[in-house]
Scaffold this active site. Sequence first.
Site, PDB file in Angstrom:
ATOM      1  N   LYS A 113      -1.971   0.976  -5.475  1.00 39.02           N
ATOM      2  CA  LYS A 113      -2.939   1.529  -4.522  1.00 39.02           C
ATOM      3  C   LYS A 113      -4.137   2.160  -5.233  1.00 39.02           C
ATOM      4  CE  LYS A 113      -0.043   1.459  -0.540  1.00 39.02           C
ATOM      5  NZ  LYS A 113       1.181   0.895  -1.160  1.00 39.02           N
TER       6      LYS A 113
HETATM    7  C1  LIG Z   1       1.810  -0.289  -0.688  1.00 38.14           C
HETATM    8  C2  LIG Z   1       2.730  -0.972  -1.638  1.00 38.14           C
HETATM    9  C3  LIG Z   1       3.140  -2.316  -1.443  1.00 38.14           C
HETATM   10  C4  LIG Z   1       2.736  -3.130  -0.217  1.00 38.14           C
HETATM   11  O1  LIG Z   1       1.372  -3.466  -0.214  1.00 38.14           O
HETATM   12  P1  LIG Z   1       0.660  -3.969   1.137  1.00 38.14           P
HETATM   13  O2  LIG Z   1      -0.786  -4.070   0.822  1.00 38.14           O
HETATM   14  O3  LIG Z   1       0.970  -2.915   2.169  1.00 38.14           O
HETATM   15  O4  LIG Z   1       1.260  -5.279   1.483  1.00 38.14           O
HETATM   16  C5  LIG Z   1       3.954  -2.901  -2.402  1.00 38.14           C
HETATM   17  N1  LIG Z   1       4.360  -2.206  -3.492  1.00 38.14           N
HETATM   18  C6  LIG Z   1       4.014  -0.917  -3.706  1.00 38.14           C
HETATM   19  C7  LIG Z   1       4.528  -0.209  -4.917  1.00 38.14           C
HETATM   20  C8  LIG Z   1       3.174  -0.246  -2.804  1.00 38.14           C
HETATM   21  O5  LIG Z   1       2.828   1.043  -3.031  1.00 38.14           O
END
Ligand SMILES: *Cc1c(COP(=O)(O)O)cnc(C)c1O
Length: 499
Positions: A113
């Site tokens: 993120k």
């Molecule tokens: C948010 C997240 C995801 C999922 O990503 P999306 O964009 O919601 O599909 C997968 N792995 C981790 C570690 C995350 O923090």
Amino acid sequence: MNYTSTRDHSVTVPSAVAIANGISKDGGLFVPTEIPQLTLEEIGALSKVDYQARARAILGKYLTDFTAEELADCVSGAYGGGKFSSEKTAPVVKLDDSAYIQELWHGPTCAFKDMALQILPHLLTRAAAKTVGDKKIIILVATSGDTGKAALEGFKDVPNTQILVFYPSDGVSAMQKLQMVTQEGENVGVCAIKGNFDDAQNGVKAIFTDAAVAKLLDENGMQFSSANSINWGRLAPQIVYYISAYCDLVADGAIKAGDAINICVPTGNFGNILAAYYAREMGLPVKKLICASNANNVLTDFLKTGVYDRNRSFYTTISPSMDILISSNLERLLYLMSGCDDEKISGYMAQLKETGRYQVDEDILAKLQAVFEAGCCDDEQTKAAISEKFKAHHYLCDTHTAVAVKVYDDYRAASGDQTPCVIASTASPFKFCASVLSALDPALVKGEEFEMTKVLEQTTGVVCPSQLAGLEKKPIRFTDVRDKSDMRAAVYEMLHIEA
Ligand SMILES: *Cc1c(COP(=O)(O)O)cnc(C)c1O
């Protein structure tokens, strides 16, 4: 380039408005009215430059109302200054004959993120300056873990912003909690809520949409904005790293410009894999996009049958950031696949709201299946994948990445497709230490978080990122725990305003 709404074609706004507003008034998501193209010559040129230059070039195609200088400032503010522990920002590591892992977790919070939330505050403050003047931007976040910390780090000390994060007091991992309560910065606030994630989320939504609160903020020269994953300002930066992965493979001689790759993504809200789809639509040579889910496999079923049905059991898994039953960003894909049919999308989303279910037309399903593969696995299979890849290749995956690794292995075995595949790695294994240790040897799971961190280091020889290891010595700044009925008062206190 302009942006429109997935639910109303009469909307046309520049990217600054799409980013500052986050969501369209009709409830739809902002999408660019055309998809900019990337030629093989451009890909060849981008393979010779660094991540920041790639980001400037790609973002410049989407955010045309930002000047080149503004974008350069945003990009260096996000990815420069040693904020990422890898010189390549999002490095690609070879796992086996056809699998490559792109590590998207070298940012300040060790989850992918950061790739978007490090740049969003820079885009958002400039977008707001273009649209609403110089009011202070207030960001409210309810988090179940990764998003809250990544947003705090992104907005930390960004001028003219303030960020307040609410988390369920017993609903986040020990490491995630420690990451938040030790958060540095003059413009940040963190508060635990007695209740679960939904309580925190509903509380934030209620405050966010309350006209009296908005008026009070306005009188104090402030206004709310949103950092959630449907903001175009989070999606656009994610397109960059898939193109960057391809460029790295070209630069390393693993492929030639023009060769096809596959991309496999561990998916929750569908944001990360949607960015890969945009990269493909821009002309990046991508054959298949492989959508990987955990036991919450609503997307696997959807991509196999065309029926999206959230009326099912919700599972708490060892890959918690993918424990989602409504994948908001799917709306953008359906919009593109339906030939930009805003009425059809409004209809599907109304059905989802009313009945929790919709079924797409045959032709949309056929188009989806021409591009997307889908698979899922449970916690035991996730752990087996962590253990197997560590034994075979000495590569340590976190639980989310392991879901994608397992689903890719299944796809490769069933299809025989040996096309090089980029697997998105979304978190450091040290962020989910207990689950990763239990995959290697359940007997190792004991003691406090930092004891387990040390055991994981000793067992694997992999070093814990300093961003996480350093937390042990940081002072705890935020100890506030509130009833959910008390969230509004907490917001007023943190903003130093009076009702
Ligand atoms: C948010 C997240 C995801 C999922 O990503 P999306 O964009 O919601 O599909 C997968 N792995 C981790 C570690 C995350 O923090």
